[in-house]
Design a protein around this motif. Structure first.
Motif, mmCIF file in Angstrom:
data_model
loop_
_atom_site.group_PDB
_atom_site.id
_atom_site.type_symbol
_atom_site.label_atom_id
_atom_site.label_comp_id
_atom_site.label_asym_id
_atom_site.label_seq_id
_atom_site.Cartn_x
_atom_site.Cartn_y
_atom_site.Cartn_z
ATOM 1 N N ASP A 72 0.834 -1.209 0.000
ATOM 2 C CA ASP A 72 0.000 0.000 0.000
ATOM 3 C C ASP A 72 0.862 1.251 0.000
ATOM 4 O O ASP A 72 0.566 2.230 -0.692
ATOM 5 C CB ASP A 72 -0.921 0.001 1.230
ATOM 6 C CG ASP A 72 -2.130 -0.886 1.058
ATOM 7 O OD1 ASP A 72 -2.515 -1.142 -0.092
ATOM 8 O OD2 ASP A 72 -2.701 -1.327 2.077
ATOM 9 N N LEU A 73 1.916 1.222 0.778
ATOM 10 C CA LEU A 73 2.830 2.364 0.844
ATOM 11 C C LEU A 73 3.486 2.602 -0.521
ATOM 12 O O LEU A 73 3.562 3.739 -1.007
ATOM 13 C CB LEU A 73 3.891 2.100 1.911
ATOM 14 C CG LEU A 73 4.721 3.288 2.411
ATOM 15 C CD1 LEU A 73 3.841 4.371 2.995
ATOM 16 C CD2 LEU A 73 5.720 2.797 3.456
ATOM 17 N N SER A 74 3.929 1.537 -1.148
ATOM 18 C CA SER A 74 4.591 1.644 -2.455
ATOM 19 C C SER A 74 3.612 2.106 -3.535
ATOM 20 O O SER A 74 3.960 2.937 -4.383
ATOM 21 C CB SER A 74 5.195 0.293 -2.846
ATOM 22 O OG SER A 74 6.132 -0.150 -1.886
ATOM 23 N N LEU A 75 2.378 1.573 -3.509
ATOM 24 C CA LEU A 75 1.374 1.976 -4.496
ATOM 25 C C LEU A 75 1.047 3.452 -4.358
ATOM 26 O O LEU A 75 0.912 4.181 -5.349
ATOM 27 C CB LEU A 75 0.113 1.128 -4.308
ATOM 28 C CG LEU A 75 -1.039 1.365 -5.294
ATOM 29 C CD1 LEU A 75 -0.595 1.071 -6.716
ATOM 30 C CD2 LEU A 75 -2.249 0.517 -4.924
ATOM 31 N N SER A 76 0.932 3.906 -3.121
ATOM 32 C CA SER A 76 0.636 5.319 -2.869
ATOM 33 C C SER A 76 1.774 6.217 -3.345
ATOM 34 O O SER A 76 1.552 7.238 -4.000
ATOM 35 C CB SER A 76 0.379 5.531 -1.379
ATOM 36 O OG SER A 76 0.095 6.876 -1.096
ATOM 37 N N LEU A 77 3.009 5.829 -3.035
ATOM 38 C CA LEU A 77 4.166 6.631 -3.429
ATOM 39 C C LEU A 77 4.364 6.639 -4.946
ATOM 40 O O LEU A 77 4.967 7.573 -5.487
ATOM 41 C CB LEU A 77 5.427 6.107 -2.738
ATOM 42 C CG LEU A 77 5.483 6.300 -1.220
ATOM 43 C CD1 LEU A 77 6.724 5.637 -0.640
ATOM 44 C CD2 LEU A 77 5.462 7.782 -0.863
ATOM 45 N N SER A 78 3.860 5.617 -5.637
ATOM 46 C CA SER A 78 4.005 5.560 -7.095
ATOM 47 C C SER A 78 3.193 6.645 -7.793
ATOM 48 O O SER A 78 3.604 7.171 -8.833
ATOM 49 C CB SER A 78 3.559 4.185 -7.620
ATOM 50 O OG SER A 78 4.376 3.160 -7.115
#
Length: 330
Positions: A72-78
């Motif tokens: 979730d963190l990575s998807l948001s930062l993308s």
């Protein structure tokens, strides 16, 4: 110079869109977006830190939860760089290379999240069906292999997408529908035959999203069978209660995804604002709400977050969050 406001040949540059038809309102979206991204970052980081610090949470269920939080963190930062650049700084241009890089990460982490949800369903099935062998079946090695398979599957499925997009000529409109890059959105702007892209995109969706949805349905059918085989009513309710948070996470991921897909397929007559809203909900809602759901519904995590004391310290020159839970008797 930022890659989002470079001005090059239109054939190699896309224009991102904020609020369709209301560009003057874009600035007012910046603050809510910053709050959403801040909430996402803080919530998922807290989940990761609590699971790492608390030895009592070093169990398969929480390892999979940590994978979900990291995804979730990575998807948001993308999606964050272009979302903020459009709504805050009004930087709307993005180069082709930056666009395909962003779409690769967005689609990859979307596929990873789907795979992690399947892994969490498997975890719940083993915990309910084979409670005495739970720890011996889901060892650290098995969990690591599951995580690696989920990641490699998504990377392998999405990796051809940037190359399929870069081979296309773009000589028509270069205006994208969102404040970030998606394969289907960029593909529609090409002035060449896109059947290969369409077919591959459909196959990738079937291989990841559709297949995972079927596995989730089968998993919960088997979980329900296992629950009904438990003699005690209290134990049946307890077993089902352990699945509630995961069911919420599945709904948070698949309902916006299905809604966005249906709107793109059958809602061409709808306002562009509806398309933008559904796409943003798909990307922003699960990362924001998943930590809330698991914090509220999972007693062990809730207790430790309530007892957390935040402080700021330094270790190896990096600022970090000190979680002082053990002093509270955890």
């Amino acid at each position: 110079m930022s890659p989002f406001n470079q001005t090059t040949d239109n054939h190699q540059t896309f224009t991102l869109t904020g609020i369709p038809g209301m560009p003057e309102k874009d600035f007012w979206m910046a603050l809510p977006l910053c709050l959403l991204y801040s909430t996402t970052f803080l919530g998922n980081v807290i989940i990761l830190v609590v699971i790492k610090v608390e030895r009592s949470l070093h169990e398969p269920m929480y390892y999979f939860l940590a994978m979900l939080a990291a995804t979730d963190l990575s998807l948001s930062l993308s999606s964050m760089p272009t979302m903020i650049s459009v709504h805050w700084f009004n930087w709307r241009s993005i180069t082709l290379d930056a666009c395909v890089t962003q779409m690769f990460f967005i689609h990859t982490f979307g596929g990873v999240e789907s795979g992690v949800l399947v892994a969490m369903a498997f975890d719940r099935f083993v915990a309910i069906r084979f409670p005495l062998h739970y720890a011996t079946i889901l060892t650290h090695g098995v969990i690591s292999k599951i995580g690696a398979i989920v990641l490699l599957r998504s990377v392998g499925a999405v990796l051809p997408v940037p190359f399929l997009i870069k081979r296309l000529p773009f000589c028509h409109s270069n205006i994208l529908s969102h404040a970030y890059c998606l394969h289907q959105d960029a593909m529609r702007l090409a002035c060449a035959d896109t059947r290969v892209n369409s077919i591959y995109g459909l196959l990738a969706v079937i291989f990841i999203i559709v297949l995972d949805a079927l596995i989730l349905l089968i998993s919960y059918f088997l979980i329900l069978q296992a629950v009904l085989g438990i003699a005690s009513r209290e134990e049946r309710l307890k077993a089902l209660n352990t699945c509630f948070s995961h069911i919420c996470a599945v709904l948070l991921f698949y309902v916006p995804l299905i809604g966005m897909t249906l709107i793109h397929r059958f809602g061409k007559h709808l306002s562009p604002i509806v398309h933008t809203l559904m796409a943003n909900v798909y990307l922003l809602l699960p990362p924001v709400l998943n930590p809330v759901v698991y914090s509220v519904r999972t007693k062990q995590i809730r207790q430790r977050i309530v007892r957390v004391k935040f402080g700021i310290g330094r270790q190896h020159g990096l600022v970090f969050i000190i979680i002082d839970a053990r002093k509270q008797g955890c």
